[in-house]
Scaffold this active site. Structure first.
Site, PDB file in Angstrom:
ATOM      1  CG  ASP B  37      -2.724   3.510   5.717  1.00  0.00           C
ATOM      2  OD1 ASP B  37      -1.716   4.066   5.468  1.00  0.00           O
ATOM      3  OD2 ASP B  37      -3.347   2.997   4.915  1.00  0.00           O
ATOM      4  CG  ASP B 223       0.618   5.905   2.540  1.00  0.00           C
ATOM      5  OD1 ASP B 223       0.178   5.634   3.444  1.00  0.00           O
ATOM      6  OD2 ASP B 223       0.154   5.526   1.514  1.00  0.00           O
TER       7      ASP B 223
END
Lengths: 48, 337
Positions: B37, B223
């Site tokens: 992430d 992201d």
């Protein structure tokens, strides 16, 4: 010094809940994350 | 709405997370699946002491079975809309695809709130953002790898695919470099504007040739831990209207699948270069029984940073564009995947 990490793609939690007919109930009972705060979003007032 | 403070506050949306990979912690190694992430900087996995329903369905770390484990003693917590994930910190050897980073700080969750994690196919999260985003835990994994000089270059790259072919991975994270086989054309480099998220400047967002959004520039983060493309509520609701998406009673936006071919192209202008998504890219299709459902890939999220409202370019964007994260020169590279 080059590290290759394979990534897997799987159905999301949302997809799994939907396919089992549990999504609506789940979203009513849980606010799973911050994105959930916008579950009541709709178009701005006055728009068709 | 979130107002981001001195650094940043991570927003987790695991409801839509789809891509994950495997890591090993401890000696002998214990395997876990994690979301890699770029929108957070902490590493955590469930602890064997976790009694939450979500932990019962996942692999749990057994510190007492690892000879290289070092207890830390500090607690950590991560806020969610549905509650507060709690855990304890420790250090142990982390192995990713055969490469071992020693003494990696990580969290073991002992309480996972709500039931969202119960169905998750991944066990934990490995954050790849800047250290400033790690509010409680210590050195992020990539920083630790750099400090131990394990990699050729201070760079990692993501390839995420929507195609499913047997025998080939649906994505690849390359640590230490760029995989030239996975993109076409030149790389467009964009400077990081704030070192927390991988935050860059977006010049504008153009729908069908008109630029009513972000026309004077705005901020965006790249992201990999977010599935959709998110932006300020007012802008996103206008985009939903322009693509003919209608809200359902549970707040999703649905589109008539028969109309996909007539929907507008949406272009993100970054560093003077255009990144165009067609409806085939920004609409998520799901089979429900024998019916195909089409959902908008846009989501309203109000995040305010000191540099202004943030847009989030998640998997919907990143499946089309190979992304390179360069800590050496603090820049993000994008190329056609």
């Amino acid at each position: 010094a080059l590290v290759r990490v394979p990534l897997k793609r799987v159905p999301s939690i949302r997809s799994q809940l939907r396919s089992e007919g549990l999504l609506q109930e789940f979203l009513k009972e849980n606010r799973p994350d911050m994105f959930g705060r916008r579950y009541s979003q709709c178009f701005p007032p006055g728009t068709p | 709405s979130l107002r981001l403070g001195r650094s940043s506050e991570k927003i987790y949306n695991f409801m839509d997370a789809q891509y994950f990979g495997d890591i090993t912690l401890g000696t002998p190694g214990q395997n876990f699946s994690v979301v890699f992430d770029t929108g957070s900087s902490d590493l955590w996995v469930p602890s064997t002491y976790c009694v939450s329903q979500a932990c019962a369905t996942h692999k749990r770390f057994r510190a007492f079975e690892s000879t290289s484990f070092r207890h830390d003693g500090r607690m950590f917590g991560i806020h969610y809309g549905s509650g507060h994930l709690l855990g304890v910190m420790g250090r142990d050897n982390l192995t990713v695809a055969g490469m071992t980073a020693k003494n990696q700080e990580f969290g073991e969750s002992v309480y996972e709130p709500g039931s969202a994690f119960v169905m998750a196919r991944f066990d934990g999260v490995l954050g790849m953002g800047y250290p400033a985003l790690a509010e409680i835990l210590g050195n992020p994994v990539f920083d630790n790898m750099l400090a131990q000089k394990l990699l050729d270059q201070p760079v990692f790259s993501f390839y995420l695919s929507r195609k499913t072919a047997s025998g080939t991975p649906e994505g690849e994270l390359l640590l230490g470099g760029i995989d030239e086989a996975l993109y076409n054309g030149p790389i467009n480099w964009l400077p990081v504007t704030a070192k927390g998220y991988w935050q860059i400047k977006m010049d504008s967002l153009v729908v069908q040739g008109v630029s009513p959004f972000c026309s004077h520039g705005c901020q965006a983060i790249i992201d990999t831990g977010t599935s959709l493309i998110a932006g300020p509520t007012e802008d996103i609701l206008n985009i939903q209207q322009l693509i003919g998406a209608s809200p359902t009673n549970i707040g999703e936006f649905i589109i008539d699948c028969a109309r996909l071919i007539s929907l507008p192209r949406i272009t993100f202008v970054l560093g003077g270069k255009e990144y165009t998504l067609t409806s085939e890219h920004y609409v998520r299709k799901e089979m429900l029984g024998d019916r195909m459902l089409c959902f908008s890939g846009f989501q309203a999220v109000d995040m305010v940073s000191s540099e202004g409202p943030l847009w989030i370019l998640g998997d919907v964007f990143l499946t089309q564009f190979y992304s390179i994260f360069d800590r050496g020169q603090d820049r993000v590279g994008l190329a056609t995947a």
